[in-house]
Write a protein that holds these residues in place. Structure first.
Motif, PDB file in Angstrom:
ATOM      1  N   MET A  66       0.842  -1.194   0.000  1.00 47.32           N
ATOM      2  CA  MET A  66       0.000   0.000   0.000  1.00 47.32           C
ATOM      3  C   MET A  66       0.883   1.253   0.000  1.00 47.32           C
ATOM      4  O   MET A  66       1.874   1.328   0.723  1.00 47.32           O
ATOM      5  N   LYS A  67       0.489   2.224  -0.809  1.00 46.46           N
ATOM      6  CA  LYS A  67       1.171   3.515  -0.816  1.00 46.46           C
ATOM      7  C   LYS A  67       0.455   4.467   0.150  1.00 46.46           C
ATOM      8  O   LYS A  67      -0.734   4.298   0.433  1.00 46.46           O
ATOM      9  N   TYR A  68       1.214   5.476   0.600  1.00 45.78           N
ATOM     10  CA  TYR A  68       0.644   6.438   1.536  1.00 45.78           C
ATOM     11  C   TYR A  68       1.005   7.857   1.106  1.00 45.78           C
ATOM     12  O   TYR A  68       2.046   8.093   0.475  1.00 45.78           O
ATOM     13  N   ILE A  69       0.143   8.799   1.444  1.00 38.14           N
ATOM     14  CA  ILE A  69       0.395  10.203   1.143  1.00 38.14           C
ATOM     15  C   ILE A  69       1.673  10.641   1.858  1.00 38.14           C
ATOM     16  O   ILE A  69       1.844  10.406   3.049  1.00 38.14           O
ATOM     17  N   LYS A  70       2.571  11.283   1.122  1.00 38.15           N
ATOM     18  CA  LYS A  70       3.876  11.630   1.676  1.00 38.15           C
ATOM     19  C   LYS A  70       3.924  13.010   2.320  1.00 38.15           C
ATOM     20  O   LYS A  70       4.740  13.254   3.205  1.00 38.15           O
ATOM     21  N   ASN A  71       3.078  13.941   1.841  1.00 37.86           N
ATOM     22  CA  ASN A  71       3.225  15.321   2.317  1.00 37.86           C
ATOM     23  C   ASN A  71       2.353  15.656   3.522  1.00 37.86           C
ATOM     24  O   ASN A  71       2.201  16.808   3.883  1.00 37.86           O
ATOM     25  N   ILE A  72       1.772  14.624   4.150  1.00 30.86           N
ATOM     26  CA  ILE A  72       1.009  14.805   5.382  1.00 30.86           C
ATOM     27  C   ILE A  72       1.671  13.969   6.466  1.00 30.86           C
ATOM     28  O   ILE A  72       1.768  12.749   6.346  1.00 30.86           O
ATOM     29  N   GLN A  73       2.118  14.609   7.516  1.00 30.54           N
ATOM     30  CA  GLN A  73       2.892  13.920   8.528  1.00 30.54           C
ATOM     31  C   GLN A  73       2.072  13.473   9.732  1.00 30.54           C
ATOM     32  O   GLN A  73       2.396  12.469  10.368  1.00 30.54           O
ATOM     33  N   ASP A  74       1.013  14.204  10.071  1.00 28.69           N
ATOM     34  CA  ASP A  74       0.313  13.923  11.322  1.00 28.69           C
ATOM     35  C   ASP A  74      -0.752  12.836  11.204  1.00 28.69           C
ATOM     36  O   ASP A  74      -1.258  12.359  12.217  1.00 28.69           O
ATOM     37  N   VAL A  75      -1.089  12.440   9.973  1.00 29.01           N
ATOM     38  CA  VAL A  75      -2.079  11.391   9.748  1.00 29.01           C
ATOM     39  C   VAL A  75      -1.561  10.462   8.659  1.00 29.01           C
ATOM     40  O   VAL A  75      -1.076  10.922   7.629  1.00 29.01           O
ATOM     41  N   ARG A  76      -1.631   9.155   8.867  1.00 32.25           N
ATOM     42  CA  ARG A  76      -1.190   8.183   7.857  1.00 32.25           C
ATOM     43  C   ARG A  76      -2.362   7.883   6.933  1.00 32.25           C
ATOM     44  O   ARG A  76      -3.338   7.248   7.336  1.00 32.25           O
ATOM     45  N   ILE A  77      -2.254   8.357   5.697  1.00 30.57           N
ATOM     46  CA  ILE A  77      -3.366   8.270   4.750  1.00 30.57           C
ATOM     47  C   ILE A  77      -2.987   7.353   3.599  1.00 30.57           C
ATOM     48  O   ILE A  77      -2.068   7.643   2.831  1.00 30.57           O
ATOM     49  N   SER A  78      -3.684   6.234   3.472  1.00 26.93           N
ATOM     50  CA  SER A  78      -3.393   5.311   2.378  1.00 26.93           C
ATOM     51  C   SER A  78      -3.870   5.893   1.057  1.00 26.93           C
ATOM     52  O   SER A  78      -4.855   6.640   0.999  1.00 26.93           O
ATOM     53  N   LYS A  79      -3.166   5.551  -0.021  1.00 27.16           N
ATOM     54  CA  LYS A  79      -3.522   6.087  -1.339  1.00 27.16           C
ATOM     55  C   LYS A  79      -4.681   5.345  -1.993  1.00 27.16           C
ATOM     56  O   LYS A  79      -5.112   5.715  -3.078  1.00 27.16           O
ATOM     57  N   ILE A  80      -5.176   4.327  -1.337  1.00 29.26           N
ATOM     58  CA  ILE A  80      -6.481   3.758  -1.645  1.00 29.26           C
ATOM     59  C   ILE A  80      -7.358   4.039  -0.440  1.00 29.26           C
ATOM     60  O   ILE A  80      -6.986   3.727   0.695  1.00 29.26           O
ATOM     61  N   GLY A  81      -8.496   4.669  -0.665  1.00 32.28           N
ATOM     62  CA  GLY A  81      -9.429   4.941   0.418  1.00 32.28           C
ATOM     63  C   GLY A  81     -10.707   4.154   0.202  1.00 32.28           C
ATOM     64  O   GLY A  81     -11.195   4.038  -0.929  1.00 32.28           O
TER      65      GLY A  81
END
Length: 320
Positions: free
Chosen positions: A1-16
């Motif tokens: 799974m990939k994750y958004i890189k430019n957000i540090q305070d929340v781990r956001i997967s690139k599939i929602g």
């Protein structure tokens, strides 16, 4: 799974995982199975809204309640990213938009209770209320964030002009700007008939460039183009149902279909890899929101979630 890189305070997967029908059209049992599969596959972003399926049945809050019950039973709240939306009530297909401080504050408390949590990771305005000044709206969102119950604020279905004005006001006054936009965003050429709703928006050039230049991330709903390309590749265009073809079949989209066929043959990948990869590999950081009606669809998407679609391929699709 990939994750958004430019957000540090929340781990956001690139599939929602889109959960609009959870608790109503999708049973609680199947909803839990999908959430388990998504979570076990590295997915963190779960997307819902306060008014989901209120427009067709007594569904207001049911999706949030289903997610809350699942998180409670699994003990996984701190490991997932919850996105929910506010500001809209429905009576059938009539939309009533109210972005007042009183209404948004009330809906936030209702969502927190339904989700069985004390904070929302991403809190989105589901629609815009053009008659209400953006200055008032951004101040209300700032108020909600300062209460410590919201991490990231964003907008769904806002025009570039309104978003720009809101964010400039926030920056000028030292407030938190919108950090994400949820909109129709996919490799398909957009046309009004796709959604048939004047309250929705799609990713245009102005919004795209602004988001890249301001380190924002996109949330792409209908990222799979309703499965048009996958079905056309697998079964043939002639076997795609007429309603779906009415929504998606354009001269440009047929050129994109031809490109996808050749790309998949040449690279031995599935069309889902291309459709999802258009968002998850895009120069603009983004998450592809997916809504599935059965486990096999979700399994197919998760199998392809790590595929890296070349920027040259993305540029070619954009140019067709």
């Amino acid at each position: 799974m990939k994750y958004i890189k430019n957000i540090q305070d929340v781990r956001i997967s690139k599939i929602g995982l889109g959960t609009g029908r959870f608790g109503t059209k999708v049973s609680e049992s199947l909803s839990f199975d999908m959430l388990d599969l998504f979570y076990e596959g590295g997915g963190t972003l779960i997307d819902t809204a306060r008014n989901y399926y209120e427009w067709v049945e007594n569904g207001r809050g049911k999706s949030e309640e289903c997610i809350g019950k699942w998180m409670d039973s699994r003990g996984c709240r701190r490991n997932v990213c919850i996105s929910t939306k506010c500001g809209v009530k429905n009576k059938g297909h009539d939309w009533f938009i109210n972005l007042s401080k009183e209404m948004l504050s009330q809906e936030l408390e209702e969502s927190l209770e339904a989700l069985r949590t004390d904070y929302i990771d991403i809190y989105l305005l589901h629609r815009d209320e053009p008659e209400r000044p953006v200055e008032e709206i951004i101040e209300t969102m700032q108020y909600l964030k300062e209460k410590g119950k919201v991490k990231i604020i964003g907008a769904a279905n806002w025009s570039f002009e309104r978003l720009y004005k809101a964010n400039e006001y926030a920056k000028k006054h030292g407030m938190e700007p919108f950090r994400t936009v949820q909109t129709w965003w996919s490799l398909a050429e957009y046309k009004y008939e796709m959604w048939n709703d004047s309250n929705t928006t799609h990713m245009d050039e102005n919004m795209y460039n602004y988001m890249i230049n301001n380190n924002m991330f996109g949330m792409a709903y209908t990222s799979q183009c309703k499965g048009f390309f996958q079905k056309a590749v697998k079964n043939g265009l002639e076997n795609v149902d007429e309603f779906l073809k009415h929504r998606i079949e354009t001269e440009r989209n047929l050129k994109k279909l031809d490109f996808i066929k050749k790309y998949c043959q040449g690279n031995n990948v599935s069309p889902t890899s291309v459709v999802s990869g258009y968002i998850t590999s895009n120069p603009l950081e983004g998450t592809a929101l997916v809504s599935c009606s059965d486990m096999s669809q979700l399994e197919d998407i998760l199998r392809c979630c790590d595929y890296e679609l070349e920027h040259e391929a993305i540029s070619k699709l954009d140019s067709l």
